[in-house]
Design an enzyme around this catalytic site. Structure first.
Site, PDB file in Angstrom:
ATOM      1  CG  HIS A  54     115.350  66.578  22.282  1.00 57.63           C
ATOM      2  ND1 HIS A  54     114.616  66.224  23.394  1.00 57.63           N
ATOM      3  CD2 HIS A  54     114.257  67.262  21.415  1.00 57.63           C
ATOM      4  CE1 HIS A  54     113.463  66.504  23.392  1.00 57.63           C
ATOM      5  NE2 HIS A  54     113.189  67.159  22.210  1.00 57.63           N
ATOM      6  CB  SER A  55     115.236  69.981  24.363  1.00 56.60           C
ATOM      7  OG  SER A  55     114.271  70.722  25.086  1.00 56.60           O
ATOM      8  CG  ASN A  56     118.629  73.604  27.825  1.00 54.64           C
ATOM      9  OD1 ASN A  56     118.202  74.610  27.389  1.00 54.64           O
ATOM     10  ND2 ASN A  56     119.328  73.651  29.499  1.00 54.64           N
TER      11      ASN A  56
ATOM     12  N   GLY B 138     116.460  74.141  22.925  1.00 51.89           N
ATOM     13  CA  GLY B 138     115.721  74.502  24.011  1.00 51.89           C
ATOM     14  C   GLY B 138     116.383  76.024  24.521  1.00 51.89           C
TER      15      GLY B 138
END
Ligand SMILES: *[C@@H]1O[C@H](CO)[C@@H](O)[C@H](O)[C@H]1NC(C)=O
Ligand SMILES: *[C@@H]1O[C@H](CO)[C@@H](O)[C@H](O)[C@H]1NC(C)=O
Ligand SMILES: *[C@@H]1O[C@H](CO)[C@@H](O)[C@H](O)[C@H]1NC(C)=O
Ligand SMILES: *[C@@H]1O[C@H](CO)[C@@H](O)[C@H](O)[C@H]1NC(C)=O
Ligand SMILES: *[C@@H]1O[C@H](CO)[C@@H](O)[C@H](O)[C@H]1NC(C)=O
Length: 399
Positions: free
Chosen positions: A224-226, A251
């Site tokens: 998820h994300s970064n 991310g």
């Protein structure tokens, strides 16, 4: 069992929503209140084993400390595993790996869903984060992971400040998504510090991540994300051990960090990740020895609040296009929600990966499937069990 009702009201904890009426107390299980024994768990039964992997002893005074180790939780379905490849969950580190377990409003999280389907599940805390905390503070100085306004405006209630037009469709967060709401409070309380040394973080995740995969074998990475910086680094370092990366609103936007409205450049856009997807070196062909001279970027597209411009490689300077041969060996799947800031810029991944010769790329926009109203933490939102089936289908397809 004797249950005392008198201890239940904790109104004196200023600002934290653990106060509730004693008459409602037996059934009030919202947010962190669900910690109470009276509240029934929504989770499934599974086995759990815990490991700290990939660390090294480093001298400290007259003795040694351990550095760079990765906290790994191995979760096994009670009825055994009947899927060929494990899943490794990687968070951005703003909440630690705990974010994959029960949601802030105490429903099943995605890890539990996959356990119910018979998957072997691994959850990590990224290095220098959560239970992977490092003692070597000269190499891993800590910074604040997030603030209330980053959480509210970017994740849980973007519709209030309207930082991008699609924010107005956001309606899947449980509760009102702001400070004082017991579900938001439970979510925000899970925020932990991150290291400010992205170089050390990326190098240890690259090494520790592939060390883990070397032990458990070819796996799917759900990032998820970064966390997608680390799925990219692991794809680069040990592609044969990565079955596919499932990137949930990655991310690591190529060369840029973007937030909010493009019309305020100082707020909305900053230069980041000189190696495109990472801060630290990736394998390029022809090789990149100096990012400044070899990875020269150009802006493409018109920059609007609803659809941001992107940065890709210049095809005229810097020696032409450099491809990503290692990352290209791993199928790349990206998922984007309809009312998240990412709907305005995740197309930049498609432009960059395609230019860099990464051809096995799939982009799923939940909105196109009629799954609307989600923000950046969609795997915690009200319809999380509908969304997870979309991700599961992409895994099944490749198993
Ligand atoms: C962002 O732009 C929209 C118009 O698209 C505007 O309504 C909104 O106020 C702006 N938000 C911020 C935080 O600047
Ligand atoms: C959200 O709910 C909390 C708790 O009821 C309340 O304190 C807060 O004002 C609400 N925020 C908004 C924006 O409605
Ligand atoms: C960051 O990490 C790198 C790699 O471990 C190390 O060489 C460097 O000294 C660290 N920098 C800071 C500011 O801690
Ligand atoms: C990369 O190239 C730039 C521009 O020529 C130069 O200023 C810089 O020192 C070089 N960096 C390295 C690490 O060689
Ligand atoms: C070179 O890049 C530009 C965008 O900067 C693009 O419009 C053009 O088609 C590219 N040319 C080739 C030959 O790929």
């Amino acid at each position: 069992m004797k249950v005392s009702q008198s201890f239940l009201c904790a109104a004196s904890l200023a600002g934290i929503s653990v106060c509730f009426s004693t008459t409602a107390s037996a059934t009030y299980c919202v947010g962190i209140n669900a910690v109470r024994p009276q509240c029934k768990t929504q989770e499934s039964a599974y086995y759990r084993d815990v490991f700290f992997l990939g660390g090294q002893y480093i001298p400290s005074g007259t003795s040694f400390i351990m550095s760079d180790q990765l906290y790994v939780e191995k979760l096994t379905p009670l009825n055994g595993v009947d899927k060929p490849y494990p899943l490794v969950f990687i968070s951005a580190g703003i909440p630690s790996g705990s974010v994959w377990l029960n949601t802030p409003d105490n429903r099943k999280g995605w890890a539990t869903y996959f356990l119910d389907q018979g998957y072997q599940v691994y959850i990590i805390d990224i290095t220098a984060n959560g239970r992977s905390g490092q003692e070597d503070l000269s190499k891993y100085p800590l910074r604040i992971g997030s603030t209330v306004s980053i959480h509210e405006d970017g994740f849980t209630a973007p519709e209030i400040v309207n930082p991008f037009p699609q924010s107005q469709g956001h309606n899947q967060w449980p509760g009102n998504g702001t400070k004082g709401d017991p579900i938001f409070d439970a979510f925000f309380a899970a925020t932990v510090p991150l290291t400010s040394n992205k170089t050390a973080l990326e190098l240890s995740m690259r090494a520790g991540g592939c060390y883990l995969l070397g032990l458990i074998g070819e796996s799917y990475l759900i990032a998820h994300s970064n966390g997608a910086s680390y799925s990219a680094l692991m794809s680069d370092e040990c592609p044969d051990l990565v079955r596919a990366t499932l990137n949930l609103e990655p991310g690591n936007i190529p060369f840029q960090s973007l937030i909010g409205n493009s019309t305020t450049p100082a707020v909305g856009r900053t230069t980041a990740r000189p190696w495109g997807l990472t801060e630290t070196p990736l394998t390029y062909d022809p090789p990149v020895t100096n990012v400044t001279t070899d990875l020269v970027t150009v802006e493409v597209g018109v920059d609007t609040p609803a659809l941001r411009s992107c940065f890709i490689q210049s095809n005229t300077t810097g020696g032409g296009i450099h491809t990503l041969p290692q990352i290209a060996k791993v199928p790349y799947v990206m998922f984007t929600a309809s009312a998240s800031p990412h709907i305005t810029y995740d197309h930049c991944f498609i432009s960059y990966l395609s230019q860099a010769g990464v051809t096995d790329v799939t982009w799923i926009k939940f909105g196109d499937l009629g799954l609307e109203g989600n923000g950046h933490f969609f795997f915690l939102e009200v319809n999380n069990m509908e969304l997870v089936k979309v991700v599961e289908a992409e895994i099944e397809k490749r198993s």
